[in-house]
Structure formats: structure tokens, C-alpha cells
Design an enzyme around this catalytic site. Structure first.
Site, mmCIF file in Angstrom:
data_model
loop_
_atom_site.group_PDB
_atom_site.id
_atom_site.type_symbol
_atom_site.label_atom_id
_atom_site.label_comp_id
_atom_site.label_asym_id
_atom_site.label_seq_id
_atom_site.Cartn_x
_atom_site.Cartn_y
_atom_site.Cartn_z
ATOM 1 N N CYS A 232 0.952 -1.195 -0.009
ATOM 2 C CA CYS A 232 0.141 -0.145 -0.118
ATOM 3 C C CYS A 232 0.820 1.290 0.021
ATOM 4 O O CYS A 232 0.933 1.821 0.868
ATOM 5 C CB CYS A 232 -0.862 -0.021 1.062
ATOM 6 S SG CYS A 232 -1.859 -1.575 1.423
ATOM 7 N N ALA A 233 1.933 1.670 -1.038
ATOM 8 C CA ALA A 233 2.724 2.388 -0.947
ATOM 9 C C ALA A 233 2.188 3.660 -1.112
ATOM 10 O O ALA A 233 3.248 4.677 -0.392
ATOM 11 C CB ALA A 233 3.677 1.938 -2.239
ATOM 12 N N GLY A 237 6.372 7.121 1.152
ATOM 13 C CA GLY A 237 7.507 7.581 1.960
ATOM 14 C C GLY A 237 8.153 6.556 2.794
ATOM 15 O O GLY A 237 9.242 6.527 2.784
ATOM 16 N N ASP A 256 -0.026 -0.032 -5.418
ATOM 17 C CA ASP A 256 -1.095 0.819 -5.049
ATOM 18 C C ASP A 256 -2.370 0.792 -5.980
ATOM 19 O O ASP A 256 -2.214 0.271 -7.179
ATOM 20 C CB ASP A 256 -0.694 2.276 -4.663
ATOM 21 C CG ASP A 256 -1.511 2.906 -3.474
ATOM 22 O OD1 ASP A 256 -1.102 2.723 -2.407
ATOM 23 O OD2 ASP A 256 -2.717 3.423 -4.210
ATOM 24 N N ASP A 283 -4.750 -3.241 -10.697
ATOM 25 C CA ASP A 283 -5.847 -2.704 -11.272
ATOM 26 C C ASP A 283 -6.742 -4.122 -11.416
ATOM 27 O O ASP A 283 -7.716 -4.413 -12.137
ATOM 28 C CB ASP A 283 -5.782 -2.358 -12.797
ATOM 29 C CG ASP A 283 -4.663 -3.058 -13.506
ATOM 30 O OD1 ASP A 283 -4.142 -4.040 -12.798
ATOM 31 O OD2 ASP A 283 -4.532 -2.756 -14.617
ATOM 32 N N ASP A 301 1.194 -1.531 5.013
ATOM 33 C CA ASP A 301 1.018 -0.135 5.629
ATOM 34 C C ASP A 301 -0.443 0.158 5.640
ATOM 35 O O ASP A 301 -0.893 1.173 4.476
ATOM 36 C CB ASP A 301 1.911 1.023 5.178
ATOM 37 C CG ASP A 301 1.714 2.117 5.953
ATOM 38 O OD1 ASP A 301 0.932 2.154 7.149
ATOM 39 O OD2 ASP A 301 1.975 3.318 5.566
ATOM 40 N N CYS A 354 -1.692 3.576 11.236
ATOM 41 C CA CYS A 354 -1.429 5.018 11.817
ATOM 42 C C CYS A 354 -2.785 4.959 12.682
ATOM 43 O O CYS A 354 -3.233 6.374 13.099
ATOM 44 C CB CYS A 354 -1.204 6.122 11.105
ATOM 45 S SG CYS A 354 -2.520 6.566 9.945
#
Length: 403
Positions: A232-233, A237, A256, A283, A301, A354
Site C-alpha cells: 500500500c505504497a 514515504g 497501490d 488494477d 501499511d 497509523c
């Protein structure tokens, strides 16, 4: 403090876009700051910080000002008056502030300060959810920390420099920084500054990345020759951090579902001098199937509620809805189930968010390990970062080994 009418007018306009038009705070502020090229760094800083402060305490200020959404321009001016009084400044003699009830503002603040949902300015549903998951004591301490302004933290790009050299070069630009031994690549700005305008940033010597976020890539325990997937780039970052740790050796496949984010990742990678990154747009499920059992390391992430980063995104607490949190938990488990297949035997993966909610963190890992897809994995280690304990954003990370 001497206030300038045009700066507070800009603040009111930004608040209107955020509260009434649903704009993201950072985008609304950036748009407003382009309005007048004569504004200096101090003026721009005042608009941004005042806007964020009122966004952060919207519920408290609206209650004291006796105004309700959708806010009229006069309502927003009344909220800025509350901000001025509570900061201890004198109200300007302007038409918008005529007959401002200073004593009543202070009195209402004293009354409401004993009630957490007003004092810390949080929606009822979010307060109740976090108490249920974290307990009264921990949530009270964490919420107070999440209402503090976030530090600006840089991550040294070790592909191009080292922390000591970068610190000296920033000092030469009169940008003072401090270090923290817990975060070996981090430099924390002593005062806020627009570091994006520096040549050091243009040359790729650093990225802006919270210290808590900087713990996730090292947690994956990568080596320079490995094949790594960042599932899930986003804009990359943590992908760039992995490239630096791997010294541009081995391979990083960054995926992604959003093409525009991967375009931004490519741009950032060129600036950083990171050459071992290959981006792939998700996709269809074929992209993942082609990588079955081929990756030494996997970073998930995962998309999440973002409650751990409310310091940085205070408007998120007004945009989040309880339905979204339930939906995102389903997505998190789906990602764990589908992407874990790419890890080879003896390889490992890190699941990170997060968020500070156990239902998005430990609960998801436990559910995965009990599933068929997770039956070949074991939990090696997990770690939680909390703003009130660690001083930076809230994160969770768990490392799982494929047997």
C-alpha cells in the site's frame, strides 16, 4: 500581539472552506496562502497555525460562541474572537468584534473545561469508541497529546548524506534541529520552517516524515539483497526509506490502487536517487497472483482510521464517521488475506497502521492468524507508539514470520 484584519479574514475564509465546503485543511490553507504574494513567512505561519488551532478545537469554540453548522461568516468571526480571548490577547477594535463578551467567553471555557468531549473537542461517537477500546485513563492522556501541534520531522536520505552532515547544512541555513537516539535518521525542527523551498530538499537530501512513521521500515528488517514488496505504497514515504536502508540494492515492488500516487512516488524516487523501486498499479488480482511466494519481505501499511495522526490532520476527526471505521476494518482484513500470499517460506511481513485502536491492530492480526491464510504465519513481535508516551504520532506494527 497586534492583529491584521486581512490575515484574520484569510483565516475565516479558510475555515469556511474546511467546515462548510468540506475541503481538507491542508488544501484549503495552501489555496488561501496563494492569495497575496506580499505575505511573508510570519503572516503565512499565522494564517496556517490559527486555522489549524480553530479546526482542532472546533467543538469547544463553537459551543462557547453559541454557533452551529453550517457556519455563517459572522459565526466564524465569533469563533476567532473566542480563540483570541482564550489565547490571552486583546480583542481588536473592529466591526466584526463589536460587543464581544470577553468575560462570558472565559466563564464558558471554565465550565466546559471539565468535560472531556468539549475540552479536547471531539465528536461523541469517537470519544465513546476510544474509551471502549482504550479505557478512560489511556484515552484521556492520548487525546490531550493528539491535540498538541505536531513537530516537523525530517528523515535523512542516507543514499545521499548522513544525519550529522545534513544537520550542519541546515544549520548553515539557520534551520536549527535536534536529534533523538530512538530515531537514527530523524532531525526535529526546533522552529517551524518551510523546508520544501530549500535546495537541500530539491537535491533529495531529506524527506519530511514523522519520527513514529520512521520506525516502520526498519521494523521490516530488510537487507540489501532482498526482494521486498510495499503493498500500500501510496506516494512512497516508507518505500523510499526501505530503498535507503537497502542501499539501492535488491528490489522493491511498490503497489497501490491509485495511479496518481504511484506517479508521485516515481517523482520522489528520482529526487531521492532511489533506483531499486519498481511501481505496479493494482488494477486486478493478477498483479498479486504473479508474485505468489516470491517476496522475502512484505510491508502492509494498511489504510486505517488515522486516529493516531490527528495531531497532523485535526480536520479528520470532523470528517470521520463510525461507518467508515467498520468498512476499513473489513478492508484491512481483506488486504492481509490477499497480499500475505506473496511471502515466501521463511520470509516475513509487517502489518502497520497509523491507528491506536486495538480493533484495527491487534484484533486484525489475531483474526488473520486464526484464518486459513494466516495458518502458516506466527507473530514474532508487535509494537505500539502513542503520542502521550513517545512524543510523536501514534502507530502500530506487527512482524509475522511465514513458517
Amino acid at each position: 500581539m497586534r492583529f491584521h484584519h486581512n490575515l484574520l479574514q484569510a483565516t475565516v475564509d479558510a475555515l469556511h472552506q474546511i467546515f462548510n465546503d468540506g475541503k481538507y485543511a491542508d488544501q484549503a490553507i495552501q489555496k488561501i496562502l496563494k492569495r497575496d504574494t506580499r505575505w511573508g513567512s510570519r503572516d503565512r505561519g499565522f494564517i496556517a497555525e490559527t486555522t489549524y488551532d480553530i479546526v482542532r478545537y472546533k467543538r469547544l469554540y463553537a459551543e462557547i460562541a453559541s454557533v452551529k453548522e453550517p457556519f455563517k461568516p459572522a459565526d466564524l468571526w465569533r469563533m476567532t474572537a473566542v480563540w483570541i480571548v482564550l489565547k490571552g490577547y486583546e480583542i481588536p477594535a473592529w466591526e466584526e468584534y463589536y460587543n464581544t463578551p470577553v468575560r462570558r467567553i472565559k466563564g464558558r471555557f471554565d465550565e466546559l473545561s471539565s468535560i472531556r468531549k468539549y475540552r479536547e473537542s471531539i465528536p461523541d461517537w469517537m470519544d465513546e469508541l476510544c474509551v471502549a477500546e482504550l479505557g478512560e485513563e489511556l484515552w484521556t492522556a492520548e487525546l490531550a497529546a493528539l491535540n498538541k501541534q505536531a513537530d516537523v520531522v525530517l528523515r535523512t536520505n542516507t543514499l545521499k548524506t548522513d544525519r550529522k552532515t545534513l544537520k550542519e547544512k541546515l544549520q548553515a541555513l539557520e534551520i536549527a534541529t535536534t536529534t533523538d537516539d530512538r530515531f537514527p535518521d530523524a532531525l526535529i525542527l526546533e522552529e517551524r520552517a518551510n523546508v520544501f523551498q530549500t535546495q537541500l530538499f530539491q537535491d533529495g537530501l531529506f524527506e519530511v516524515q514523522d519520527a513514529g512513521s520512521q520506525t516502520i521500515a526498519p521494523y521490516l528488517r530488510v537487507d540489501s539483497g532482498l526482494r521486498v514488496m510495499d503493498s500500500c505504497a501510496g506516494a512512497g514515504g516508507k518505500t523510499l526509506h526501505l530503498a535507503a536502508i537497502m542501499e539501492n540494492k535488491g528490489q522493491i515492488i511498490a503497489t497501490d490502487i491509485y495511479k496518481n500516487k504511484l506517479h508521485e512516488l516515481k517523482r520522489r524516487a528520482r529526487r531521492a536517487g532511489a533506483h531499486n523501486i519498481e511501481s505496479r498499479h493494482i488494477d486486478s488480482t493478477k498483479v498479486i497472483k504473479k508474485l505468489d511466494g516470491k517476496m522475502d519481505r512484505l510491508l502492509i501499511d494498511a489504510p486505517c482510521s488515522g486516529i493516531g495522526v490527528l495531531r497532523r490532520n485535526p480536520d479528520a476527526k470532523w470528517k470521520l464517521q463510525p461507518e467508515f471505521i467498520e468498512e476499513i476494518k473489513t478492508t484491512q482484513q481483506e488486504i492481509l488475506q490477499s497480499y500475505s500470499r506473496v511471502v515466501k517460506s521463511g520470509g516475513s511481513m509487517v502489518y502497520a497502521t497509523c491507528s491506536i485502536l486495538p480493533s484495527e491492530n491487534e484484533g486484525q492480526v489475531e483474526a488473520f492468524l486464526k484464518s486459513e491464510a494466516g495458518s502458516t504465519f506466527t507473530l514474532q513481535e508487535s509494537q505500539s507508539l502513542l503520542a502521550h508516551k513517545d512524543g510523536f504520532d501514534g502507530f502500530y506494527m506487527a512482524r509475522l514470520l511465514k513458517n
